[in-house]
Design an enzyme around this catalytic site. Structure first.
Site, PDB file in Angstrom:
ATOM      1  N   ASP A 103      -3.296   4.386   2.766  1.00  0.00           N
ATOM      2  CA  ASP A 103      -3.654   4.698   4.152  1.00  0.00           C
ATOM      3  C   ASP A 103      -3.307   6.148   4.445  1.00  0.00           C
ATOM      4  O   ASP A 103      -2.199   6.589   4.150  1.00  0.00           O
ATOM      5  CB  ASP A 103      -2.866   3.813   5.137  1.00  0.00           C
ATOM      6  CG  ASP A 103      -3.384   2.383   5.168  1.00  0.00           C
ATOM      7  OD1 ASP A 103      -4.469   2.127   4.612  1.00  0.00           O
ATOM      8  OD2 ASP A 103      -2.699   1.528   5.769  1.00  0.00           O
ATOM      9  N   ASP A 141       1.418   4.748   2.351  1.00  0.00           N
ATOM     10  CA  ASP A 141       1.017   5.352   3.618  1.00  0.00           C
ATOM     11  C   ASP A 141       1.408   6.826   3.661  1.00  0.00           C
ATOM     12  O   ASP A 141       2.547   7.172   3.338  1.00  0.00           O
ATOM     13  CB  ASP A 141       1.718   4.636   4.790  1.00  0.00           C
ATOM     14  CG  ASP A 141       1.542   3.123   4.739  1.00  0.00           C
ATOM     15  OD1 ASP A 141       0.455   2.653   5.075  1.00  0.00           O
ATOM     16  OD2 ASP A 141       2.499   2.418   4.325  1.00  0.00           O
ATOM     17  N   ASP A 197       0.863  -1.181   0.000  1.00  0.00           N
ATOM     18  CA  ASP A 197       0.000   0.000   0.000  1.00  0.00           C
ATOM     19  C   ASP A 197       0.898   1.229   0.000  1.00  0.00           C
ATOM     20  O   ASP A 197       2.127   1.106  -0.025  1.00  0.00           O
ATOM     21  CB  ASP A 197      -0.918  -0.007   1.231  1.00  0.00           C
ATOM     22  CG  ASP A 197      -0.169   0.174   2.540  1.00  0.00           C
ATOM     23  OD1 ASP A 197       1.081   0.257   2.519  1.00  0.00           O
ATOM     24  OD2 ASP A 197      -0.816   0.232   3.595  1.00  0.00           O
TER      25      ASP A 197
HETATM   26  N1  DCT Z   1       1.966   0.571  11.778  1.00  0.00           N
HETATM   27  C1  DCT Z   1       1.613   0.906  13.061  1.00  0.00           C
HETATM   28  N2  DCT Z   1       0.503   0.353  13.604  1.00  0.00           N
HETATM   29  C2  DCT Z   1      -0.246  -0.514  12.876  1.00  0.00           C
HETATM   30  C3  DCT Z   1       0.089  -0.828  11.560  1.00  0.00           C
HETATM   31  C4  DCT Z   1       1.222  -0.264  11.033  1.00  0.00           C
HETATM   32  O1  DCT Z   1       2.301   1.683  13.714  1.00  0.00           O
HETATM   33  N3  DCT Z   1      -1.304  -1.069  13.451  1.00  0.00           N
HETATM   34  C5  DCT Z   1       3.184   1.155  11.215  1.00  0.00           C
HETATM   35  C6  DCT Z   1       4.311   0.201  11.044  1.00  0.00           C
HETATM   36  C7  DCT Z   1       4.649   0.225   9.586  1.00  0.00           C
HETATM   37  C8  DCT Z   1       3.809   1.347   9.013  1.00  0.00           C
HETATM   38  O2  DCT Z   1       2.851   1.677   9.968  1.00  0.00           O
HETATM   39  C9  DCT Z   1       3.162   1.027   7.709  1.00  0.00           C
HETATM   40  O3  DCT Z   1       2.455  -0.207   7.772  1.00  0.00           O
HETATM   41  P1  DCT Z   1       2.390  -1.152   6.510  1.00  0.00           P
HETATM   42  O4  DCT Z   1       1.913  -0.393   5.333  1.00  0.00           O
HETATM   43  O5  DCT Z   1       1.614  -2.366   6.897  1.00  0.00           O
HETATM   44  O6  DCT Z   1       3.892  -1.601   6.360  1.00  0.00           O
HETATM   45  P2  DCT Z   1       5.008  -1.167   5.322  1.00  0.00           P
HETATM   46  O7  DCT Z   1       6.280  -1.227   6.079  1.00  0.00           O
HETATM   47  O8  DCT Z   1       4.646   0.125   4.685  1.00  0.00           O
HETATM   48  O9  DCT Z   1       4.988  -2.352   4.292  1.00  0.00           O
HETATM   49  P3  DCT Z   1       4.405  -2.362   2.807  1.00  0.00           P
HETATM   50  O10 DCT Z   1       5.516  -1.846   1.967  1.00  0.00           O
HETATM   51  O11 DCT Z   1       4.090  -3.775   2.512  1.00  0.00           O
HETATM   52  O12 DCT Z   1       3.203  -1.482   2.781  1.00  0.00           O
HETATM   53 MG    MG Z   2       2.811   0.422   3.644  1.00  0.00          MG
END
Ligand code: DCT
Ligand code: MG
Length: 399
Positions: free
Chosen positions: A323, A235, A233
């Site tokens: 997100d 963020d 995704d």
């Molecule tokens: N995070 C957090 N609390 C959550 C979920 C996520 O603090 N309940 C943080 C940790 C990583 C960040 O947010 C982004 O989450 P992801 O998008 O799931 O991880 P990513 O490292 O961006 O991995 P991807 O590249 O697969 O999106």
């Molecule tokens: Mg992410």
């Protein structure tokens, strides 16, 4: 008659308490001809981990084992394999023998047994067994749907369901809005998002935010901020320098995206943030800031070099997961640090704060239990400094 340059013989002997007589001039030779011995911290926040992983054969195997334990709700072994994988990811060299791992933290008996198999056979039989296990395969398949967590997946598995066809044909199953959307856009959402697509989404979010307030702050976080080429995704953190005004941001951005006709799905969660309820001593999976989980329609014409889609896909657009999280500006540094990840890096930052400094860190604040006070921070560097940690750049947080 022992070759002192055989460092593993040397360290083995030291460990097992065998007498080792080595002349100093030899020791100097050991140190000057082999890789410098630097201790690797057990805390990911004291390691620098780029996206370049020299030990993928091991860490991929560990990830399967960790996930399998996660499906069985065995948190201990799950975390042990995640920690071991994280240590190996931080190494600027590939492990070629078990001897080379002697001074590394977080590698237990089980992890070493798996590594030994991989070193000897190029694969782990335990991992292969899991990969062909019906329960693991089914839970992995079900949780790959947006909106389906391990609990729901397990429930469906217990009912004897094994495929998407089984789920969609079962009239007793009620899919919520998120899951329905998950099935509808399954192909797109399970396909990785590219850096170019993330850049294009940044422009879209930037524009939507600037239309509300020109002073707004938009920051790319998550894996893309850590320099990853692909992600599941994209963020973003969005806020404004005017404290309190952040409340109007997400509802207005969502409206803007809707008007553009590119909002395919939106799960908006209003803020439950209350400074008076901090610090929080219990573990919480999610922070309290306003946030939304979106699926947006991204046009090929908006992406430099085109969309990351399957060959032969001629729709000219794809669905992507985005997100958005919107903290008050005085919480910005904590939210940015928390949302940049990686998850393992965050876990260890919190553990380090708790165990080493008697402090509580989360996405909202840093609290010093000794001084009984909150520690202020406007940048991530401030937080690292409060924790007594060397600053680690976002691209070095891929633990
Ligand atoms: N995070 C957090 N609390 C959550 C979920 C996520 O603090 N309940 C943080 C940790 C990583 C960040 O947010 C982004 O989450 P992801 O998008 O799931 O991880 P990513 O490292 O961006 O991995 P991807 O590249 O697969 O999106
Ligand atoms: Mg992410």
């Amino acid at each position: 008659n022992v070759n002192v340059l055989d460092i593993s013989w040397f360290t083995d002997s030291m460990r097992e308490g065998r007498p080792v007589a080595v002349e100093t001039r030899h020791l100097i030779q050991v140190c000057s001809t082999s890789t410098p011995v630097t201790t690797v911290s057990q805390y990911a926040c004291q390691r620098r981990t780029t996206t370049e992983n020299h030990n993928k054969i091991f860490t991929d195997a560990f990830e399967v084992l960790a996930e399998s334990y996660e499906f069985s709700e065995m948190e201990g072994p799950c975390l042990a394999f995640r920690r071991a994988a994280s240590v190996l990811k931080s190494l600027p060299w590939a492990v070629r023998s078990l001897g080379a791992t002697l001074d590394l933290p977080c590698l237990g008996e089980h992890t070493k047994a798996v590594m030994e198999e991989v070193l000897q056979c190029g694969r782990s039989f335990e991992v292969e067994k899991i990969l062909s296990d019906e329960r693991y395969r089914t839970l992995k398949l079900f949780t790959s749907v947006f909106g389906v967590g391990p609990k729901t997946a397990e429930k469906w598995y217990r009912r004897g369901l094994r495929s998407f066809t089984d789920i969609l044909a079962d009239r007793s199953i009620h899919l919520n809005q998120m899951q329905q959307t998950g099935f509808l856009h399954y192909g797109d959402i399970t396909r990785a998002v590219s850096k170019a697509e993330a850049r294009s989404l940044r422009n879209i979010i930037d524009e939507a935010v600037r239309a509300i307030t020109p002073a707004a702050i938009v920051a790319l976080t998550g894996g893309f901020r850590r320099g990853k080429e692909f992600g599941h995704d994209v963020d973003f953190i969005v806020t404004t320098p005017e404290l309190g005004k952040e409340k109007i941001l997400l509802p207005n951005i969502i409206n803007g995206l809707k008007k553009q006709g590119i909002l395919l799905f939106c799960d908006y969660q209003a803020s439950t943030f209350d400074m008076a309820k901090l610090p929080s001593y219990r573990f919480e999976a999610m922070d309290h800031f306003a946030k939304c989980f979106l699926i947006l329609r991204l046009e090929a014409s908006q992406v430099e070099g085109g969309l990351h889609i399957a060959e032969g896909d001629s729709r000219g657009w794809r669905a992507v997961r985005v997100d958005l999280v919107s903290p008050p500006v005085d919480r910005y540094a904590f939210a940015l640090l928390g949302w940049t990840g990686s998850r393992q890096f965050e876990r260890d930052l919190r553990r380090f704060a708790r165990v080493k400094q008697r402090m509580i860190l989360d996405n909202h604040c840093l609290y010093d239990k000794t001084k009984k006070e909150f520690l202020a921070a406007t940048t991530e560097k401030d937080i690292f400094a409060h924790l007594g940690l060397e600053y680690i750049e976002p691209w070095q947080r891929n633990a």
